[in-house]
Design an enzyme around this catalytic site. Structure first.
Site, PDB file in Angstrom:
ATOM      1  CB  THR A  89      -0.953  -0.031   1.218  1.00 56.47           C
ATOM      2  OG1 THR A  89      -1.830  -1.140   1.059  1.00 56.47           O
ATOM      3  CG2 THR A  89      -1.767   1.237   1.335  1.00 56.47           C
ATOM      4  CB  THR A 131       0.777  -4.092   6.412  1.00 56.12           C
ATOM      5  OG1 THR A 131      -0.491  -4.120   5.751  1.00 56.12           O
ATOM      6  CG2 THR A 131       1.306  -2.684   6.470  1.00 56.12           C
TER       7      THR A 131
HETATM    8  N1  ASP Z   1      -2.091  -5.090   0.155  1.00 51.73           N
HETATM    9  C1  ASP Z   1      -1.133  -4.543   0.959  1.00 51.73           C
HETATM   10  C2  ASP Z   1       0.110  -5.426   0.992  1.00 51.73           C
HETATM   11  O1  ASP Z   1       0.864  -5.364   0.069  1.00 51.73           O
HETATM   12  C3  ASP Z   1      -1.579  -4.198   2.311  1.00 51.73           C
HETATM   13  C4  ASP Z   1      -0.684  -3.166   2.869  1.00 51.73           C
HETATM   14  O2  ASP Z   1       0.378  -2.904   2.392  1.00 51.73           O
HETATM   15  O3  ASP Z   1      -1.077  -2.576   3.880  1.00 51.73           O
HETATM   16  O4  ASP Z   1       0.345  -6.162   1.910  1.00 51.73           O
END
Ligand code: ASP
Length: 328
Positions: free
Chosen positions: A32, A97
């Site tokens: 993200t 995350t």
């Molecule tokens: N979809 C994202 C990831 O690449 C979620 C994030 O980064 O918060 O894990």
């Protein structure tokens, strides 16, 4: 006049010239936060007041696409960056995350340097109101250059909290305060300074016996137990010849009759089984260990998998595997 000169002298002490700032390598992987090198520099001009930043893109995708091969590549790159540049202050890794926990724990066990490796990301994208990415990167940079952060293992910094890669868990699908540690954060990033107020005692980085492997890591799937499981998934994995299995059991490693039976057959076939729990807090106690069934303590299943994959690069002996799970 003299007062003005004194003030100028003070200012030049407070704000060192760019060339005197510590050097930090930022490795980006997407997620993200998803800022490329130039975007990162443009979006966060304050970074240039904390460190001389060099940005390197490793991959660019959501972290659900991360694989063990990427963990190994990242670990090699970070070890190499430290080895080739004694003046490098630290490394920041930007990462989605979703699987940040696994990557951070793998690095915690395989980067052999006491300089900070700080993993960060964001819960809100760059165009969201109150995007948290820029503040998280600034906090990560402050930790990466902080002397106090040395020797603490790999650190995960989001929402101003500093967590150990070993203990941190993503606890909420959407909130910016999603990252928490069962035993509490190791410190925080305050406006005046970076504060470390706890040191973890499990082995890591310079005291770890693990290195980024040269051969591919073994296959270690995670199987969830559930009420009424017949254990057939575990039996199928053993028949396929997997290297180890992590079972996500009930509290303190208790398992259904079907899973219990399948686990016994797996260990009889020489396949180590790491017993973790679906309950987020509290340990799977050593009393649950027997031979190749290894109680994982407080590690969640996905981190137990990382440790079992690394452990299997050095041993398959039950007592050694048990020692490793008590040590890391
Ligand atoms: N979809 C994202 C990831 O690449 C979620 C994030 O980064 O918060 O894990």
């Amino acid at each position: 006049m003299r007062r003005a000169a004194a003030l100028l002298a003070l200012l030049s002490v407070a704000a060192p010239a760019a060339a005197e700032l510590p050097r930090v390598l930022v490795i980006t992987t997407g997620g993200t936060i998803s800022l490329s090198g130039q975007e990162l520099a443009n979006a966060i001009p304050q970074l240039g007041q904390i460190a001389q930043i060099k940005v390197e893109q490793f991959v660019r995708f959501g972290s659900s696409s991360m694989t063990p091969e990427h963990w190994v590549g990242l670990s090699r790159r970070i070890n190499e960056a430290f080895a080739s540049d004694p003046g490098l202050a630290g490394v920041i890794l930007t990462h989605g995350t979703d699987t940040m926990e696994e990557t951070a724990y793998f690095l915690h066990l395989t980067v052999h340097d006491e300089r900070p490796v700080v993993v960060t990301g964001s819960m809100r994208g760059p165009t969201a109101v109150s995007a948290d990415g820029p503040a998280n990167v600034i906090a990560a940079a402050r930790v990466a250059v902080a002397r106090e952060a040395r020797g603490q293992g790999v650190l995960v910094v989001l929402n101003d909290w500093i967590h150990s890669a070993r203990d941190v868990r993503k606890m909420d699908s959407n909130r910016v305060d999603t990252f928490q540690s069962e035993w509490g954060p190791v410190g925080l990033v305050d406006s005046d300074r970076v504060l470390i107020h706890r040191r973890i005692v499990t082995r890591h980085t310079t005291h770890s016996e693990f290195h980024p492997p040269t051969a591919p890591l073994g296959e270690v799937p995670i199987v969830a137990d559930y009420a009424g499981s017949d254990g057939s998934l575990i039996r199928a994995l053993v028949a396929r010849g997997v290297d180890g299995i992590v079972v996500q059991a009930f509290a303190n490693g208790r398992t259904s009759p079907g899973t219990t039976d399948a686990m016994r057959k797996a260990t009889e076939a020489g396949v180590p089984v790491a017993l973790a729990s679906r309950v987020p807090e509290g340990r799977v106690m050593d009393t649950q260990s027997h031979g190749l069934v290894i109680a994982v303590g407080d590690l969640p299943p996905h981190k137990a998998r990382v440790l079992l994959m690394l452990a299997l690069t050095t041993t398959r002996a039950a007592d050694e595997l048990n020692r490793i799970f008590r040590t890391y």
